[in-house]
Every structure is written in structure tokens, then in C-alpha cells.
Scaffold this motif. Structure first.
Motif, PDB file in Angstrom:
ATOM      1  N   ARG A 255       0.817  -1.211   0.000  1.00 30.13           N
ATOM      2  CA  ARG A 255       0.000   0.000   0.000  1.00 30.13           C
ATOM      3  C   ARG A 255       0.849   1.257   0.000  1.00 30.13           C
ATOM      4  N   SER A 256       1.855   1.269   0.879  1.00 27.94           N
ATOM      5  CA  SER A 256       2.661   2.481   1.003  1.00 27.94           C
ATOM      6  C   SER A 256       4.043   2.121   1.519  1.00 27.94           C
ATOM      7  N   VAL A 257       5.000   3.016   1.240  1.00 23.20           N
ATOM      8  CA  VAL A 257       6.383   2.842   1.687  1.00 23.20           C
ATOM      9  C   VAL A 257       6.853   4.175   2.247  1.00 23.20           C
ATOM     10  N   THR A 258       7.470   4.129   3.424  1.00 22.88           N
ATOM     11  CA  THR A 258       8.065   5.331   4.002  1.00 22.88           C
ATOM     12  C   THR A 258       9.487   5.017   4.424  1.00 22.88           C
ATOM     13  N   ALA A 259      10.357   6.016   4.327  1.00 20.54           N
ATOM     14  CA  ALA A 259      11.756   5.861   4.727  1.00 20.54           C
ATOM     15  C   ALA A 259      12.030   6.720   5.941  1.00 20.54           C
ATOM     16  N   SER A 260      12.764   6.157   6.903  1.00 25.87           N
ATOM     17  CA  SER A 260      13.166   6.892   8.101  1.00 25.87           C
ATOM     18  C   SER A 260      14.595   6.492   8.430  1.00 25.87           C
ATOM     19  N   GLY A 261      15.527   7.394   8.137  1.00 20.47           N
ATOM     20  CA  GLY A 261      16.927   7.047   8.328  1.00 20.47           C
ATOM     21  C   GLY A 261      17.330   5.912   7.401  1.00 20.47           C
ATOM     22  N   ARG A 262      17.940   4.898   7.970  1.00 22.60           N
ATOM     23  CA  ARG A 262      18.402   3.778   7.154  1.00 22.60           C
ATOM     24  C   ARG A 262      17.330   2.732   6.906  1.00 22.60           C
ATOM     25  N   LEU A 263      16.162   2.875   7.565  1.00 19.90           N
ATOM     26  CA  LEU A 263      15.123   1.850   7.485  1.00 19.90           C
ATOM     27  C   LEU A 263      13.982   2.271   6.567  1.00 19.90           C
ATOM     28  N   HIS A 264      13.378   1.276   5.930  1.00 20.22           N
ATOM     29  CA  HIS A 264      12.147   1.468   5.162  1.00 20.22           C
ATOM     30  C   HIS A 264      11.013   0.720   5.865  1.00 20.22           C
ATOM     31  N   SER A 265       9.846   1.326   5.879  1.00 22.42           N
ATOM     32  CA  SER A 265       8.640   0.695   6.426  1.00 22.42           C
ATOM     33  C   SER A 265       7.666   0.480   5.286  1.00 22.42           C
ATOM     34  N   ILE A 266       7.206  -0.758   5.148  1.00 18.60           N
ATOM     35  CA  ILE A 266       6.367  -1.160   4.022  1.00 18.60           C
ATOM     36  C   ILE A 266       5.042  -1.658   4.573  1.00 18.60           C
ATOM     37  N   LEU A 267       3.963  -0.947   4.286  1.00 21.27           N
ATOM     38  CA  LEU A 267       2.632  -1.392   4.692  1.00 21.27           C
ATOM     39  C   LEU A 267       2.055  -2.228   3.563  1.00 21.27           C
ATOM     40  N   THR A 268       1.684  -3.468   3.884  1.00 23.30           N
ATOM     41  CA  THR A 268       1.253  -4.398   2.858  1.00 23.30           C
ATOM     42  C   THR A 268      -0.015  -5.134   3.274  1.00 23.30           C
ATOM     43  N   ASP A 269      -0.814  -5.489   2.277  1.00 26.60           N
ATOM     44  CA  ASP A 269      -2.006  -6.298   2.533  1.00 26.60           C
ATOM     45  C   ASP A 269      -1.667  -7.772   2.709  1.00 26.60           C
ATOM     46  N   SER A 270      -0.529  -8.192   2.195  1.00 25.97           N
ATOM     47  CA  SER A 270      -0.130  -9.599   2.286  1.00 25.97           C
ATOM     48  C   SER A 270       1.368  -9.673   2.552  1.00 25.97           C
ATOM     49  N   ALA A 271       1.723  -9.909   3.818  1.00 27.19           N
ATOM     50  CA  ALA A 271       3.134  -9.987   4.166  1.00 27.19           C
ATOM     51  C   ALA A 271       3.858 -11.112   3.417  1.00 27.19           C
ATOM     52  N   PRO A 272       3.276 -12.336   3.310  1.00 25.31           N
ATOM     53  CA  PRO A 272       3.995 -13.397   2.597  1.00 25.31           C
ATOM     54  C   PRO A 272       4.312 -13.038   1.146  1.00 25.31           C
ATOM     55  N   ALA A 273       3.324 -12.465   0.430  1.00 23.04           N
ATOM     56  CA  ALA A 273       3.553 -12.130  -0.978  1.00 23.04           C
ATOM     57  C   ALA A 273       4.624 -11.060  -1.121  1.00 23.04           C
ATOM     58  N   SER A 274       4.547 -10.022  -0.269  1.00 25.28           N
ATOM     59  CA  SER A 274       5.539  -8.948  -0.349  1.00 25.28           C
ATOM     60  C   SER A 274       6.927  -9.443   0.046  1.00 25.28           C
ATOM     61  N   LEU A 275       6.997 -10.263   1.093  1.00 26.88           N
ATOM     62  CA  LEU A 275       8.289 -10.742   1.580  1.00 26.88           C
ATOM     63  C   LEU A 275       8.980 -11.650   0.567  1.00 26.88           C
ATOM     64  N   ARG A 276       8.226 -12.521  -0.090  1.00 30.62           N
ATOM     65  CA  ARG A 276       8.847 -13.428  -1.078  1.00 30.62           C
ATOM     66  C   ARG A 276       9.577 -12.612  -2.153  1.00 30.62           C
ATOM     67  N   GLN A 277       8.888 -11.603  -2.684  1.00 30.37           N
ATOM     68  CA  GLN A 277       9.491 -10.800  -3.742  1.00 30.37           C
ATOM     69  C   GLN A 277      10.628  -9.934  -3.200  1.00 30.37           C
ATOM     70  N   LEU A 278      10.438  -9.391  -1.977  1.00 31.93           N
ATOM     71  CA  LEU A 278      11.467  -8.547  -1.369  1.00 31.93           C
ATOM     72  C   LEU A 278      12.761  -9.324  -1.172  1.00 31.93           C
ATOM     73  N   LEU A 279      12.656 -10.539  -0.636  1.00 25.27           N
ATOM     74  CA  LEU A 279      13.851 -11.349  -0.374  1.00 25.27           C
ATOM     75  C   LEU A 279      14.491 -11.833  -1.668  1.00 25.27           C
ATOM     76  N   ALA A 280      13.651 -12.052  -2.695  1.00 24.05           N
ATOM     77  CA  ALA A 280      14.212 -12.456  -3.989  1.00 24.05           C
ATOM     78  C   ALA A 280      15.021 -11.319  -4.609  1.00 24.05           C
ATOM     79  N   LEU A 281      14.556 -10.085  -4.438  1.00 23.17           N
ATOM     80  CA  LEU A 281      15.242  -8.936  -5.025  1.00 23.17           C
ATOM     81  C   LEU A 281      16.451  -8.500  -4.208  1.00 23.17           C
ATOM     82  N   ASP A 282      16.393  -8.696  -2.893  1.00 21.25           N
ATOM     83  CA  ASP A 282      17.503  -8.278  -2.027  1.00 21.25           C
ATOM     84  C   ASP A 282      17.700  -9.297  -0.911  1.00 21.25           C
ATOM     85  N   PRO A 283      18.387 -10.405  -1.224  1.00 21.71           N
ATOM     86  CA  PRO A 283      18.605 -11.431  -0.192  1.00 21.71           C
ATOM     87  C   PRO A 283      19.563 -10.980   0.901  1.00 21.71           C
TER      88      PRO A 283
END
Length: 302
Positions: free
Chosen positions: A246-274
């Protein structure tokens, strides 16, 4: 006349227009006796205008409001109401004690002023002229004055703005004490910690409308989903393109990702940046839910 079961504050389809601007756009709400209700919203959401309608300080364009069964602004409503507004001031040359004595004289059954001075922790400057007080001390005197009439209903508009943490928590203690006595409190605040700590009920306004209404847990569940926090080399645009985000915000070195489906977002996130680090997944906090609800890209109908 208010019955034992009637709401302490009731608004029915309240609208307030300023030209083409709909500051309050059809708000209906009933706040039971003894409840602490936090009214949240970004600047310009309509919170203060709604409170002014409920107090009778401004007349709604349409709709009606009552306090303890009496028309907003009527003498019967005013006699049972305590108010602390964002912008208010008092005569400079009176002391806090003198102000309390003066205000107490306006009511049939006021609070004991000496006891109130102790309960609101203003004893150390109660005999100082108002003009000599700091901004935070003035706010504390204004809070005491809101209580001096022994009100059944208390309206607090940003009550802890300008207060240090100790003074703010003293206000919290008094609000809880009043609720335990069966008093009703409607407060606005920009401090989400304050709303979470105090309120039985959260009402979120956005563009003049109520978009969420319930307990803290209800508001968090209304947003749903999960919040992923991590340190990643991926740019914000790439994170925004992850599935179900839904949305992404950055605070310092961290990013916060609000998602409707954590498993779906995490699979792609880890594939792109292991190699990402500092990964956490949790339910949104009240502050995060509020941010999502008041984001124009994610309006929620109540």
C-alpha cells in the motif's frame, strides 16, 4: 432532558460549510457517558470545527448537536460542560488561584478550588500572575479551569500541547480520574501515544468525515495487513512495486512497508535483495494505522 441511557454527546448529520469548503461533512456520533473518546485527524480534518459545533460556538450549516440532552450552546449544556480550547487566553493580572475562584463563582456546584490546585499540580505557581507564567504553565491553568465547574462532559482540544512529559502525564492522570467518576471526555490530540494511552474509543476524521470509529484494536484491524521494516539497498520505487504493497516510508536507514499480504511482499522482497537486514514484520501500530487511513490513496469508509 438527559436520561440515564442517553449519550453525553450526540451529533446528528452535522455539516459546517465555509463557502465551498466542507469543514465538517455529515458527522454523526454518539458518545456514551463515562467514555474517553479521542478525535484524531490531520490538520484541517475538521476536528476543531466539529468541537466548536458541539459546543455551540459555531452553528452547523445543517444537522444538530446536543450535550447531556441539551442543545449545543444552550445555558443548560454550558452549565454541564468544561472546555479547554487550543487558542485561549486569560486576563494577565490575575493569579491562577484568583482565576479559579472567579470561574467557580459562575457554577452552582463547583469543584473545591484548593483541592483542584493540588490535583492538577499547579500549587507551585498558583499565586503567580498569569502574565508571568510560561506557556506550559498557562496550559495547565487552562486545564484546571476546564475542571472548576465540576463538569459532566469535558472537551479538550490538544490539551498537552506545549507541556513537558511530566506535566502531560499529570493531565492524563486527571483525565483517567474523571472517567472513573463517570465523566465524559472528548479530546483531540496529535500525539498518538496519548490517544492510545487514554482513549476507550478512537474516531478518525479526514476531509470532514469520520473514516474510522472504534477501539484502538478496531482501528488497527480496519487497516489490516502488516508492516514490514527493513534495511535494504532497493530504492523506494522498487519497494512500492512489490505485490500487495500500500505504502512505503523511509526513516533514516530503514524502510517501512505497509502491505495487505506480508507473505507475498516478503517473497518478492527477499528475492530482489537477499542481503537485506534488520527485518521485522508486525501489525500496524495506532500511529501507522492512522497514517494509512489518512493517506489519500487509502481512504476507508466507516
Amino acid at each position: 432532558m438527559s436520561s440515564p441511557t442517553s449519550p453525553a454527546i450526540q451529533a446528528c448529520a452535522v455539516h459546517k460549510h465555509f463557502g465551498s469548503t466542507h469543514a465538517v461533512d455529515g458527522v454523526s456520533i454518539a458518545i456514551p457517558k463515562g467514555q474517553i473518546c479521542a478525535l484524531l485527524g490531520q490538520n484541517g480534518a475538521g476536528k476543531t470545527t466539529f468541537i466548536e459545533c458541539a459546543l455551540g460556538l459555531t452553528q452547523p450549516t445543517h444537522g444538530s448537536a446536543e450535550v447531556m440532552g441539551h442543545a449545543a450552546g444552550s445555558m443548560d449544556a454550558r452549565s454541564t460542560t468544561g472546555v479547554m480550547l487550543q487558542d485561549s487566553d486569560l486576563p494577565d493580572l490575575l493569579t491562577a488561584r484568583e482565576h479559579l475562584a472567579l470561574f467557580a463563582s459562575y457554577f452552582n456546584t463547583p469543584a473545591d478550588t484548593e483541592q483542584l490546585i493540588k490535583e492538577t499540580d499547579i500549587s507551585s505557581f498558583a499565586d503567580t500572575r498569569y502574565k508571568k507564567l510560561s506557556g506550559g504553565q498557562k496550559r495547565r491553568v487552562q486545564f484546571a479551569l476546564a475542571l472548576v465547574g465540576n463538569p459532566d462532559v469535558l472537551f479538550l482540544d490538544e490539551p498537552t500541547t506545549g507541556l513537558d512529559q511530566e506535566a502531560a502525564r499529570a493531565v492524563w492522570r486527571n483525565v483517567r480520574r474523571l472517567s472513573e467518576q463517570g465523566k465524559t471526555v472528548l479530546l483531540t490530540t496529535h500525539y498518538l501515544e496519548e490517544a492510545d494511552a487514554l482513549a476507550d474509543r478512537i474516531v478518525v476524521m479526514h476531509h470532514g468525515r469520520v473514516i474510522a470509529d472504534g477501539s484502538t484494536e478496531d482501528v488497527r484491524n480496519k487497516v489490516g495487513g502488516a508492516l514490514i521494516t527493513c534495511q535494504t539497498a532497493l530504492p523506494t520505487d522498487a519497494l512500492q512495486d512489490l505485490p500487495s504493497v500500500r505504502s512505503v516510508t523511509a526513516s533514516g536507514r530503514l524502510h517501512s512497508i505497509l502491505t495487505d499480504s506480508a507473505p507475498a511482499s516478503l517473497r518478492q522482497l527477499l528475492a530482489l535483495d537477499p542481503e537485506l537486514t534488520d527485518l521485522t514484520v508486525k501489525k500496524p501500530t495506532l500511529a501507522e494505522a492512522f497514517s494509512a487511513l489518512t493517506n489519500n490513496k487509502h481512504e476507508v469508509n466507516s
